[in-house]
Motif scaffolding. Sequence first.
Motif, mmCIF file in Angstrom:
data_model
loop_
_atom_site.group_PDB
_atom_site.id
_atom_site.type_symbol
_atom_site.label_atom_id
_atom_site.label_comp_id
_atom_site.label_asym_id
_atom_site.label_seq_id
_atom_site.Cartn_x
_atom_site.Cartn_y
_atom_site.Cartn_z
ATOM 1 N N ASN A 18 0.684 -1.298 -0.011
ATOM 2 C CA ASN A 18 -0.093 -0.052 0.119
ATOM 3 C C ASN A 18 0.805 1.310 0.058
ATOM 4 O O ASN A 18 0.150 2.243 0.109
ATOM 5 C CB ASN A 18 -0.983 0.045 1.253
ATOM 6 C CG ASN A 18 -2.358 0.078 0.602
ATOM 7 O OD1 ASN A 18 -2.743 0.235 -0.516
ATOM 8 N ND2 ASN A 18 -3.393 -0.526 1.561
ATOM 9 N N VAL A 19 2.081 1.283 -0.237
ATOM 10 C CA VAL A 19 2.864 2.467 -0.176
ATOM 11 C C VAL A 19 2.811 3.223 -1.598
ATOM 12 O O VAL A 19 2.991 4.302 -1.595
ATOM 13 C CB VAL A 19 4.340 2.240 0.078
ATOM 14 C CG1 VAL A 19 4.381 1.584 1.536
ATOM 15 C CG2 VAL A 19 5.041 1.407 -0.970
ATOM 16 N N GLY A 20 2.305 2.632 -2.470
ATOM 17 C CA GLY A 20 1.844 3.255 -3.735
ATOM 18 C C GLY A 20 2.705 2.765 -5.109
ATOM 19 O O GLY A 20 3.269 3.564 -5.845
ATOM 20 N N LYS A 21 3.418 1.473 -4.836
ATOM 21 C CA LYS A 21 4.385 0.937 -6.117
ATOM 22 C C LYS A 21 3.645 0.827 -7.069
ATOM 23 O O LYS A 21 4.199 1.390 -8.214
ATOM 24 C CB LYS A 21 4.770 -0.493 -5.414
ATOM 25 C CG LYS A 21 5.509 -0.359 -4.232
ATOM 26 C CD LYS A 21 6.043 -1.863 -3.493
ATOM 27 C CE LYS A 21 5.023 -2.846 -3.501
ATOM 28 N NZ LYS A 21 4.101 -2.219 -2.133
ATOM 29 N N SER A 22 2.519 0.373 -7.137
ATOM 30 C CA SER A 22 1.658 0.162 -8.361
ATOM 31 C C SER A 22 1.166 1.675 -9.138
ATOM 32 O O SER A 22 1.252 1.725 -10.341
ATOM 33 C CB SER A 22 0.576 -0.588 -8.409
ATOM 34 O OG SER A 22 1.044 -1.839 -8.016
ATOM 35 N N THR A 23 0.732 2.322 -8.221
ATOM 36 C CA THR A 23 0.301 3.954 -8.757
ATOM 37 C C THR A 23 1.517 4.501 -9.363
ATOM 38 O O THR A 23 1.523 5.338 -10.506
ATOM 39 C CB THR A 23 -0.067 4.609 -7.562
ATOM 40 O OG1 THR A 23 -1.182 3.839 -6.919
ATOM 41 C CG2 THR A 23 -0.587 6.076 -8.037
ATOM 42 N N SER A 37 -5.513 -0.392 -5.549
ATOM 43 C CA SER A 37 -6.696 -0.269 -4.550
ATOM 44 C C SER A 37 -6.095 0.274 -3.453
ATOM 45 O O SER A 37 -4.883 -0.059 -2.698
ATOM 46 C CB SER A 37 -7.418 -1.531 -4.601
ATOM 47 O OG SER A 37 -6.910 -2.408 -3.468
ATOM 48 N N ASN A 124 6.977 8.519 -0.924
ATOM 49 C CA ASN A 124 5.775 8.774 -1.718
ATOM 50 C C ASN A 124 4.460 9.270 -0.858
ATOM 51 O O ASN A 124 4.724 9.450 0.341
ATOM 52 C CB ASN A 124 5.220 7.574 -2.383
ATOM 53 C CG ASN A 124 4.286 7.613 -3.233
ATOM 54 O OD1 ASN A 124 4.059 8.673 -4.112
ATOM 55 N ND2 ASN A 124 3.108 6.661 -3.250
ATOM 56 N N LYS A 125 3.626 9.855 -1.480
ATOM 57 C CA LYS A 125 2.459 10.549 -1.012
ATOM 58 C C LYS A 125 2.734 11.680 -0.206
ATOM 59 O O LYS A 125 1.990 11.976 0.542
ATOM 60 C CB LYS A 125 1.620 9.736 0.238
ATOM 61 C CG LYS A 125 1.486 7.998 -0.507
ATOM 62 C CD LYS A 125 0.383 7.368 0.291
ATOM 63 C CE LYS A 125 0.141 5.953 -0.385
ATOM 64 N NZ LYS A 125 -0.914 5.077 0.389
ATOM 65 N N ASP A 127 1.934 14.562 -1.089
ATOM 66 C CA ASP A 127 0.749 15.164 -0.931
ATOM 67 C C ASP A 127 -0.046 15.202 0.330
ATOM 68 O O ASP A 127 -0.861 16.102 0.836
ATOM 69 C CB ASP A 127 -0.087 14.815 -2.019
ATOM 70 C CG ASP A 127 -0.604 13.596 -2.120
ATOM 71 O OD1 ASP A 127 0.482 12.698 -2.372
ATOM 72 O OD2 ASP A 127 -1.783 12.968 -2.181
ATOM 73 N N LEU A 128 0.306 14.214 1.131
ATOM 74 C CA LEU A 128 -0.616 14.159 2.313
ATOM 75 C C LEU A 128 0.030 14.699 3.802
ATOM 76 O O LEU A 128 -0.321 14.471 4.931
ATOM 77 C CB LEU A 128 -0.746 12.649 2.824
ATOM 78 C CG LEU A 128 -1.617 12.047 1.517
ATOM 79 C CD1 LEU A 128 -1.714 10.214 1.941
ATOM 80 C CD2 LEU A 128 -3.080 12.646 1.468
ATOM 81 N N SER A 154 4.761 12.474 -5.017
ATOM 82 C CA SER A 154 3.380 12.187 -5.025
ATOM 83 C C SER A 154 3.074 11.162 -6.317
ATOM 84 O O SER A 154 2.842 11.875 -7.453
ATOM 85 C CB SER A 154 2.666 12.881 -4.989
ATOM 86 O OG SER A 154 1.090 12.845 -4.974
ATOM 87 N N ALA A 155 2.859 9.933 -6.447
ATOM 88 C CA ALA A 155 2.284 9.144 -7.392
ATOM 89 C C ALA A 155 1.295 9.477 -7.901
ATOM 90 O O ALA A 155 0.960 9.321 -9.197
ATOM 91 C CB ALA A 155 2.656 7.489 -7.026
ATOM 92 N N GLU A 156 0.225 9.807 -6.932
ATOM 93 C CA GLU A 156 -1.193 10.266 -7.309
ATOM 94 C C GLU A 156 -1.151 11.716 -8.126
ATOM 95 O O GLU A 156 -1.737 11.452 -9.018
ATOM 96 C CB GLU A 156 -1.783 10.497 -5.812
ATOM 97 C CG GLU A 156 -3.088 10.617 -5.987
ATOM 98 C CD GLU A 156 -3.992 9.310 -6.283
ATOM 99 O OE1 GLU A 156 -3.523 8.253 -5.722
ATOM 100 O OE2 GLU A 156 -5.117 9.271 -6.585
HETATM 101 P P1 GDP Z 1 0.967 -0.758 -3.612
HETATM 102 O O1 GDP Z 1 0.345 -1.983 -2.772
HETATM 103 O O2 GDP Z 1 2.227 -0.337 -2.822
HETATM 104 O O3 GDP Z 1 1.024 -1.152 -5.070
HETATM 105 O O4 GDP Z 1 0.223 0.623 -3.652
HETATM 106 P P2 GDP Z 1 -0.896 0.922 -4.523
HETATM 107 O O5 GDP Z 1 -0.446 1.736 -5.662
HETATM 108 O O6 GDP Z 1 -1.945 -0.010 -4.928
HETATM 109 O O7 GDP Z 1 -1.693 2.182 -3.952
HETATM 110 C C1 GDP Z 1 -2.320 2.037 -2.403
HETATM 111 C C2 GDP Z 1 -3.146 3.052 -2.256
HETATM 112 O O8 GDP Z 1 -2.417 4.337 -2.317
HETATM 113 C C3 GDP Z 1 -4.152 3.317 -3.224
HETATM 114 O O9 GDP Z 1 -5.557 3.792 -2.707
HETATM 115 C C4 GDP Z 1 -3.660 4.682 -4.059
HETATM 116 O O10 GDP Z 1 -4.676 5.417 -4.664
HETATM 117 C C5 GDP Z 1 -2.893 5.443 -2.926
HETATM 118 N N1 GDP Z 1 -1.830 6.270 -3.293
HETATM 119 C C6 GDP Z 1 -0.712 5.709 -3.996
HETATM 120 N N2 GDP Z 1 0.176 6.827 -4.319
HETATM 121 C C7 GDP Z 1 -0.440 8.056 -3.530
HETATM 122 C C8 GDP Z 1 0.071 9.342 -3.374
HETATM 123 O O11 GDP Z 1 1.198 9.757 -3.907
HETATM 124 N N3 GDP Z 1 -0.912 10.316 -2.662
HETATM 125 C C9 GDP Z 1 -1.931 9.496 -2.262
HETATM 126 N N4 GDP Z 1 -2.648 10.755 -1.421
HETATM 127 N N5 GDP Z 1 -2.255 8.408 -2.312
HETATM 128 C C10 GDP Z 1 -1.471 7.483 -2.929
#
Ligand code: GDP
Length: 300
Positions: A18-23, A37, A124-125, A127-128, A154-156
């Motif tokens: 959930n750290v945002g790898k896929s994003t 997700s 990452n993130k 923005d938060l 911020s991957a988002e």
């Molecule tokens: P993974 O498990 O590391 O692949 O994480 P995901 O890419 O599935 O992202 C997990 C959650 O974090 C999702 O709800 C994304 O929308 C959210 N997310 C990812 N990157 C960011 C970011 O830079 N900022 C914010 N606010 N949310 C993010």
Amino acid sequence: MNTHQDRCGFVALVGAPNVGKSTLLNRFVGTKVSIVSPKVQTTRSRVLGICIRDGAQVVFIDTPGIFQPRRRLDRAMVSAAWTGAADADLVLLLVDAKRGIDGDTRNILDGLQQKDGQAVLVLNKIDLVAKNRLLELTAELDDSGLFNDVYMVSAETGDGVDDLLADLAGRMREGPWLFPEDQISDIPMRLLAAEITREQLYLQLQQELPYATAVETEAWTEQDDGSVRIEQVLYVERAGQKGIVLGKGGKRIKALGAAARTQLEEIFERCVHLFLFVKVREGWGDDPERYRDLGLDFNA
Ligand code: GDP
Ligand code: MG
């Protein structure tokens, strides 16, 4: 733009769930190749995202998160993540700046240290969180001695991502490109289509149910009018789960199909006819063949 095809390399994205790898992978590539997700452990297998920047082909390896495994599927996913890191020229460790250093991240730091690895730290993130929090976190992580460089992104929103990509491109080793110029992933279209539907299961179903489901594309038929007909089976582990996936009067499956179809049309840039079926397959989580399909090691 420099188009000499003379540099390339593999960059693994590792980190806690959930750290945002896929994003981040999708952001690099510019389209969705790996599903995302808010639930942990959405990514089950290794997915490649391929970018070209300043004449370098940068091949990102998205990995399932690294965490304390319990089930067989967990073990296979964590093992795939470490293999992804070992196969790469460069490892990016992603940390969720909001969550900070949790137990999973701590374990990964230990793991990297044992492997004498060097990594690039990506917070990452951003923005938060506030800036001073980022500096604190950087200082804390710097103590591990693992990182030569720190990036804040911020991957988002995309903030900082382009600078990171440019820097990574500059570090690629000399060598011919490994993939054709227009290829952005190694995921077959049928599997990507199944993943997009699975993403909706994670987004629309409650609690544990998504973890008990698997999606397979059974048929992919090109139509004369340029559209494609996709038939998929959603496997659940128990009969009781089937009713939940279908919903009252088929409402849930309809919503799942509608959302997945919209995504598929966007990704494949064509008209899609999507047909979903739900079947019970007890113990699919212990079926070696499914692991092979996902590129995972059943005996990890
Ligand atoms: P993974 O498990 O590391 O692949 O994480 P995901 O890419 O599935 O992202 C997990 C959650 O974090 C999702 O709800 C994304 O929308 C959210 N997310 C990812 N990157 C960011 C970011 O830079 N900022 C914010 N606010 N949310 C993010
Ligand atoms: Mg993921």
